[in-house]
Each structure stands twice: as structure tokens, then as C-alpha cells.
Design a protein around this motif. Structure first.
Motif, PDB file in Angstrom:
ATOM      1  N   SER A 148      -0.158  -4.320  -3.964  1.00 40.75           N
ATOM      2  CA  SER A 148      -0.293  -4.809  -2.593  1.00 40.75           C
ATOM      3  C   SER A 148       0.212  -3.759  -1.604  1.00 40.75           C
ATOM      4  O   SER A 148       1.418  -3.512  -1.521  1.00 40.75           O
ATOM      5  N   PRO A 149      -0.687  -3.139  -0.844  1.00 40.90           N
ATOM      6  CA  PRO A 149      -0.266  -2.067   0.061  1.00 40.90           C
ATOM      7  C   PRO A 149       0.624  -2.512   1.223  1.00 40.90           C
ATOM      8  O   PRO A 149       1.443  -1.745   1.693  1.00 40.90           O
ATOM      9  N   THR A 150       0.491  -3.748   1.671  1.00 41.79           N
ATOM     10  CA  THR A 150       1.240  -4.181   2.858  1.00 41.79           C
ATOM     11  C   THR A 150       2.749  -4.133   2.658  1.00 41.79           C
ATOM     12  O   THR A 150       3.456  -3.544   3.483  1.00 41.79           O
ATOM     13  N   PRO A 151       3.300  -4.735   1.590  1.00 36.00           N
ATOM     14  CA  PRO A 151       4.755  -4.634   1.411  1.00 36.00           C
ATOM     15  C   PRO A 151       5.237  -3.195   1.229  1.00 36.00           C
ATOM     16  O   PRO A 151       6.325  -2.833   1.686  1.00 36.00           O
ATOM     17  N   THR A 152       4.430  -2.380   0.582  1.00 35.39           N
ATOM     18  CA  THR A 152       4.789  -0.973   0.403  1.00 35.39           C
ATOM     19  C   THR A 152       4.887  -0.289   1.753  1.00 35.39           C
ATOM     20  O   THR A 152       5.891   0.377   2.067  1.00 35.39           O
ATOM     21  N   ALA A 153       3.866  -0.436   2.586  1.00 35.32           N
ATOM     22  CA  ALA A 153       3.868   0.171   3.920  1.00 35.32           C
ATOM     23  C   ALA A 153       5.027  -0.360   4.756  1.00 35.32           C
ATOM     24  O   ALA A 153       5.687   0.400   5.481  1.00 35.32           O
ATOM     25  N   ASP A 154       5.299  -1.665   4.653  1.00 34.11           N
ATOM     26  CA  ASP A 154       6.396  -2.259   5.429  1.00 34.11           C
ATOM     27  C   ASP A 154       7.741  -1.636   5.053  1.00 34.11           C
ATOM     28  O   ASP A 154       8.546  -1.298   5.922  1.00 34.11           O
ATOM     29  N   THR A 160     -10.369   7.017   4.693  1.00 36.09           N
ATOM     30  CA  THR A 160      -9.524   6.147   5.511  1.00 36.09           C
ATOM     31  C   THR A 160      -9.022   6.837   6.771  1.00 36.09           C
ATOM     32  O   THR A 160      -8.270   6.247   7.547  1.00 36.09           O
ATOM     33  N   ALA A 188      -1.491   2.084   7.734  1.00 27.09           N
ATOM     34  CA  ALA A 188      -0.470   1.205   8.307  1.00 27.09           C
ATOM     35  C   ALA A 188       0.811   1.974   8.623  1.00 27.09           C
ATOM     36  O   ALA A 188       1.460   1.723   9.645  1.00 27.09           O
ATOM     37  N   THR A 192       7.861   2.102   6.247  1.00 27.88           N
ATOM     38  CA  THR A 192       8.040   2.232   7.703  1.00 27.88           C
ATOM     39  C   THR A 192       9.429   1.777   8.131  1.00 27.88           C
ATOM     40  O   THR A 192      10.012   2.359   9.050  1.00 27.88           O
TER      41      THR A 192
END
Length: 160
Positions: free
Chosen positions: A114-120, A32, A3, A123
């Protein structure tokens, strides 16, 4: 990392240190499709850590609580070390790690599982140089004001 690379194609993840999960992480990077954007240092002498912090734009260690709450992050001195070098930090919400971050000021605390908040958050920081600078400077100030060894020793002396 996929992401992050979708938003910031030139990003590189530097994993500093060794440990029992290094081979698993190498396999995961390959599986990945991000292995070309991940660098592993292996073990690094303490004296060389400042140079490794200096190589980054953001410090992230999204730690998580494991084993039914029996395995938690302690204070998370690595976040304070990163802040002391002027890096904004992204910390997991496990144990004492959030105590080493002023959420929204020196970096952010994210759900470590949770990877999504980390990636957000990563970035967001990679895309905004001024935000990185502001959070990094605030982190450096906070460490100097509250986390110096002489201040902590004096506090302990008063407690004793």
C-alpha cells in the motif's frame, strides 16, 4: 513518489543497486512524472554503501510478500545497516523485515503493498528533522546494543 513530492517538492529518491526490476522502475518513474526526482546508482560495491546511506535523510524499503506467501523478505539486514548509520527506516511488513525495526522508535513498519502509508511515513519524517534525528539515534543505539556481530556470534555459540 508523486505523493511524497506533493508534500516535499525537493525530495529525491535514490535507488541504490541494480537488479531485474531496474528498467521497470525507470519506466514507472517516467510514466508517473517523477523521473526528474529519482536517481539510479546501479550496482554499488559493498565498501561504498555507507556513503550511499549517508546521502539520505530516510531509508525506505517497503517490501511486500508476493507469490501467495512464498516470496517474503528475510531479516532485512539493510534496515539494520541504515539504522547503524543513524537513519530512520520505513520497512514493509513482509517476513522478517519487521524484526529489524522497532516500530515507532527506530522507524515504522508499513503495509508493503500500500503506497499511501509508506508515503505518509516518509513525508512525516522528511518534514520533521527532530523526529528523524531521534529515530536515527535510537536505531544506532539499538544496533549497537543488540545486533553487533560479536553479540550475535556469542548468542550462536551459546545455542550450539
Amino acid at each position: 513518489m508523486p505523493a511524497i513530492l506533493a508534500a516535499e517538492p525537493d525530495a529525491v529518491l535514490l535507488i541504490v543497486g541494480g537488479g531485474p526490476y531496474e528498467q521497470d522502475l525507470r519506466r514507472l518513474a517516467t510514466a508517473t512524472g517523477v523521473a526528474g526526482s529519482v536517481r539510479f546508482t546501479g550496482s554499488v560495491p559493498w565498501s561504498e554503501l555507507p556513503a550511499h546511506y549517508g546521502a539520505g535523510d530516510v531509508f525506505a524499503m517497503p517490501c511486500r510478500t508476493r507469490r501467495g506467501g512464498l516470496d517474503v523478505e528475510g531479516l532485512g539486514i539493510v534496515y539494520l545497516e541504515a539504522s547503524a548509520t543513524g537513519l530512520p527506516v520505513v520497512a514493509g511488513d513482509s517476513g522478517g523485515a519487521p524484526d529489524a525495526v522497532l516500530d515507532g522508535e527506530t522507524g515504522w513498519v508499513v503495509p508493503g503493498d500500500s503506497p499511501t502509508p509508506t508515503a505518509d511515513r516518509i513525508t512525516t519524517l522528511l518534514a520533521d528533522k527532530e523526529l528523524r534525528h531521534r529515530m536515527g539515534e535510537r536505531g544506532r543505539e539499538w544496533v549497537e546494543q543488540k545486533w553487533r556481530w560479536d553479540l550475535l556470534a556469542e548468542h550462536l555459540k551459546k545455542l550450539l
